[in-house]
Write a protein that holds these residues in place. Structure first.
Motif, PDB file in Angstrom:
ATOM      1  N   VAL A 112      17.686 -31.346   4.250  1.00 56.61           N
ATOM      2  CA  VAL A 112      16.676 -31.390   3.185  1.00 56.61           C
ATOM      3  C   VAL A 112      16.603 -30.033   2.485  1.00 56.61           C
ATOM      4  O   VAL A 112      16.567 -29.954   1.252  1.00 56.61           O
ATOM      5  CB  VAL A 112      15.290 -31.812   3.742  1.00 56.61           C
ATOM      6  CG1 VAL A 112      14.196 -31.629   2.694  1.00 56.61           C
ATOM      7  CG2 VAL A 112      15.331 -33.256   4.222  1.00 56.61           C
ATOM      8  N   VAL A 113      16.610 -28.948   3.253  1.00 53.85           N
ATOM      9  CA  VAL A 113      16.601 -27.604   2.657  1.00 53.85           C
ATOM     10  C   VAL A 113      17.817 -27.432   1.762  1.00 53.85           C
ATOM     11  O   VAL A 113      17.698 -26.994   0.609  1.00 53.85           O
ATOM     12  CB  VAL A 113      16.560 -26.514   3.757  1.00 53.85           C
ATOM     13  CG1 VAL A 113      16.831 -25.136   3.164  1.00 53.85           C
ATOM     14  CG2 VAL A 113      15.212 -26.527   4.476  1.00 53.85           C
ATOM     15  N   GLU A 134       9.521 -26.485   0.444  1.00 51.87           N
ATOM     16  CA  GLU A 134       8.778 -25.424   1.129  1.00 51.87           C
ATOM     17  C   GLU A 134       8.439 -25.818   2.561  1.00 51.87           C
ATOM     18  O   GLU A 134       8.539 -25.002   3.475  1.00 51.87           O
ATOM     19  CB  GLU A 134       7.514 -25.066   0.344  1.00 51.87           C
ATOM     20  CG  GLU A 134       7.825 -24.359  -0.959  1.00 51.87           C
ATOM     21  CD  GLU A 134       6.642 -24.290  -1.921  1.00 51.87           C
ATOM     22  OE1 GLU A 134       5.516 -24.713  -1.548  1.00 51.87           O
ATOM     23  OE2 GLU A 134       6.840 -23.810  -3.047  1.00 51.87           O
ATOM     24  N   THR A 135       8.067 -27.076   2.772  1.00 44.14           N
ATOM     25  CA  THR A 135       7.754 -27.567   4.122  1.00 44.14           C
ATOM     26  C   THR A 135       8.995 -27.514   5.005  1.00 44.14           C
ATOM     27  O   THR A 135       8.951 -26.997   6.126  1.00 44.14           O
ATOM     28  CB  THR A 135       7.205 -29.009   4.055  1.00 44.14           C
ATOM     29  OG1 THR A 135       5.988 -29.002   3.311  1.00 44.14           O
ATOM     30  CG2 THR A 135       6.951 -29.567   5.440  1.00 44.14           C
ATOM     31  N   HIS A 139       9.739 -25.134   8.322  1.00 46.78           N
ATOM     32  CA  HIS A 139      10.133 -25.693   9.620  1.00 46.78           C
ATOM     33  C   HIS A 139      11.429 -25.033  10.114  1.00 46.78           C
ATOM     34  O   HIS A 139      11.540 -24.665  11.284  1.00 46.78           O
ATOM     35  CB  HIS A 139      10.351 -27.206   9.539  1.00 46.78           C
ATOM     36  CG  HIS A 139       9.116 -28.016   9.320  1.00 46.78           C
ATOM     37  ND1 HIS A 139       7.859 -27.491   9.170  1.00 46.78           N
ATOM     38  CD2 HIS A 139       8.949 -29.355   9.238  1.00 46.78           C
ATOM     39  CE1 HIS A 139       6.982 -28.455   9.000  1.00 46.78           C
ATOM     40  NE2 HIS A 139       7.623 -29.607   9.032  1.00 46.78           N
ATOM     41  N   LEU A 140      12.396 -24.893   9.221  1.00 50.05           N
ATOM     42  CA  LEU A 140      13.685 -24.321   9.587  1.00 50.05           C
ATOM     43  C   LEU A 140      13.542 -22.844   9.961  1.00 50.05           C
ATOM     44  O   LEU A 140      14.121 -22.393  10.956  1.00 50.05           O
ATOM     45  CB  LEU A 140      14.688 -24.501   8.442  1.00 50.05           C
ATOM     46  CG  LEU A 140      16.137 -24.119   8.727  1.00 50.05           C
ATOM     47  CD1 LEU A 140      16.700 -24.903   9.913  1.00 50.05           C
ATOM     48  CD2 LEU A 140      16.997 -24.358   7.485  1.00 50.05           C
ATOM     49  N   ILE A 141      12.766 -22.107   9.205  1.00 50.97           N
ATOM     50  CA  ILE A 141      12.524 -20.692   9.508  1.00 50.97           C
ATOM     51  C   ILE A 141      11.848 -20.561  10.865  1.00 50.97           C
ATOM     52  O   ILE A 141      12.277 -19.760  11.711  1.00 50.97           O
ATOM     53  CB  ILE A 141      11.670 -20.024   8.410  1.00 50.97           C
ATOM     54  CG1 ILE A 141      12.467 -19.880   7.116  1.00 50.97           C
ATOM     55  CG2 ILE A 141      11.149 -18.657   8.877  1.00 50.97           C
ATOM     56  CD1 ILE A 141      11.628 -19.490   5.902  1.00 50.97           C
ATOM     57  N   ASP A 142      10.788 -21.331  11.087  1.00 48.82           N
ATOM     58  CA  ASP A 142      10.032 -21.227  12.340  1.00 48.82           C
ATOM     59  C   ASP A 142      10.901 -21.543  13.551  1.00 48.82           C
ATOM     60  O   ASP A 142      10.947 -20.778  14.516  1.00 48.82           O
ATOM     61  CB  ASP A 142       8.815 -22.163  12.331  1.00 48.82           C
ATOM     62  CG  ASP A 142       7.703 -21.687  11.416  1.00 48.82           C
ATOM     63  OD1 ASP A 142       7.770 -20.547  10.915  1.00 48.82           O
ATOM     64  OD2 ASP A 142       6.757 -22.474  11.203  1.00 48.82           O
ATOM     65  N   GLU A 143      11.598 -22.674  13.513  1.00 58.38           N
ATOM     66  CA  GLU A 143      12.389 -23.063  14.676  1.00 58.38           C
ATOM     67  C   GLU A 143      13.553 -22.101  14.888  1.00 58.38           C
ATOM     68  O   GLU A 143      13.847 -21.704  16.023  1.00 58.38           O
ATOM     69  CB  GLU A 143      12.888 -24.503  14.559  1.00 58.38           C
ATOM     70  CG  GLU A 143      13.475 -25.013  15.847  1.00 58.38           C
ATOM     71  CD  GLU A 143      13.655 -26.516  15.928  1.00 58.38           C
ATOM     72  OE1 GLU A 143      14.114 -26.993  16.976  1.00 58.38           O
ATOM     73  OE2 GLU A 143      13.341 -27.227  14.948  1.00 58.38           O
ATOM     74  N   SER A 144      14.204 -21.688  13.819  1.00 61.15           N
ATOM     75  CA  SER A 144      15.314 -20.730  13.935  1.00 61.15           C
ATOM     76  C   SER A 144      14.838 -19.405  14.518  1.00 61.15           C
ATOM     77  O   SER A 144      15.494 -18.832  15.385  1.00 61.15           O
ATOM     78  CB  SER A 144      15.952 -20.475  12.568  1.00 61.15           C
ATOM     79  OG  SER A 144      16.513 -21.639  12.054  1.00 61.15           O
TER      80      SER A 144
END
Length: 171
Positions: A112-113, A134-135, A139-144
């Motif tokens: 999606v990103v 943005e959502t 999510h990708l930033i946080d989990e990474s």
């Protein structure tokens, strides 16, 4: 071969698909329709909120453990793959992307990103797609960052460096 671990522990980081990375802050019991029901209390730091999720069906609602390092690396590498950003009308695209995000898999979040990042290079995103981007990016930033042990800014730079490795597709 080990048995699959079920249930989540207090203090464990988890992913709830529509909200992102959270922490099981407690397990509580409430009476609902005359029955005692156990709930996970999940704190989602990026949204500054708590979610109550019934313990009995948390996994069927998409709650999962953080991805492994290899899964994160594979998802980050997929950001450099060329995706077709053309396609159906925006409502159908948005519904498809929402469904991908709801699966909660790191691969779908990264897809999606990738799709929306490259689409915005072709033309401005409608507000709903911008919010979805943005959502998914959060999510990708946080989990990474949690899995790879990076601070938020380093995770963001890593994601965008992968996104910039490809040329945008023209519409």
């Amino acid at each position: 071969m080990g048995a699959k671990k079920t249930g989540f522990s207090i203090g464990e980081r988890v992913v709830y698909p529509t909200h992102g990375v959270g922490i099981i802050s407690s397990i509580t019991e409430k009476v609902l329709n005359g029955e005692n029901t156990e709930y996970y209390v999940i704190t989602i730091p990026s949204l500054d909120m708590n979610i109550l999720l019934p313990k009995a069906n948390a996994e069927s609602l998409g709650l999962r453990r953080l991805s492994g390092k290899d899964e994160i690396r594979k998802a980050l590498e997929s950001l450099s793959e060329k995706k077709d950003v053309r396609g159906s009308d925006w409502k159908a695209r948005q519904q498809n992307q929402m469904n991908m995000l709801r699966t909660g898999t790191i691969e779908n979040v990264a897809a999606v990103v990738n799709i929306l990042y490259n689409r915005q290079k072709v033309r401005d995103l409608p507000i709903q797609e911008r919010r979805l981007f943005e959502t998914a990016l959060t999510h990708l930033i946080d989990e990474s960052s949690y899995v790879l042990g990076l601070d938020e800014e380093s995770a963001k730079r890593t994601i965008f460096s992968h996104l910039e490795r490809i040329k945008p597709v023209t519409a």
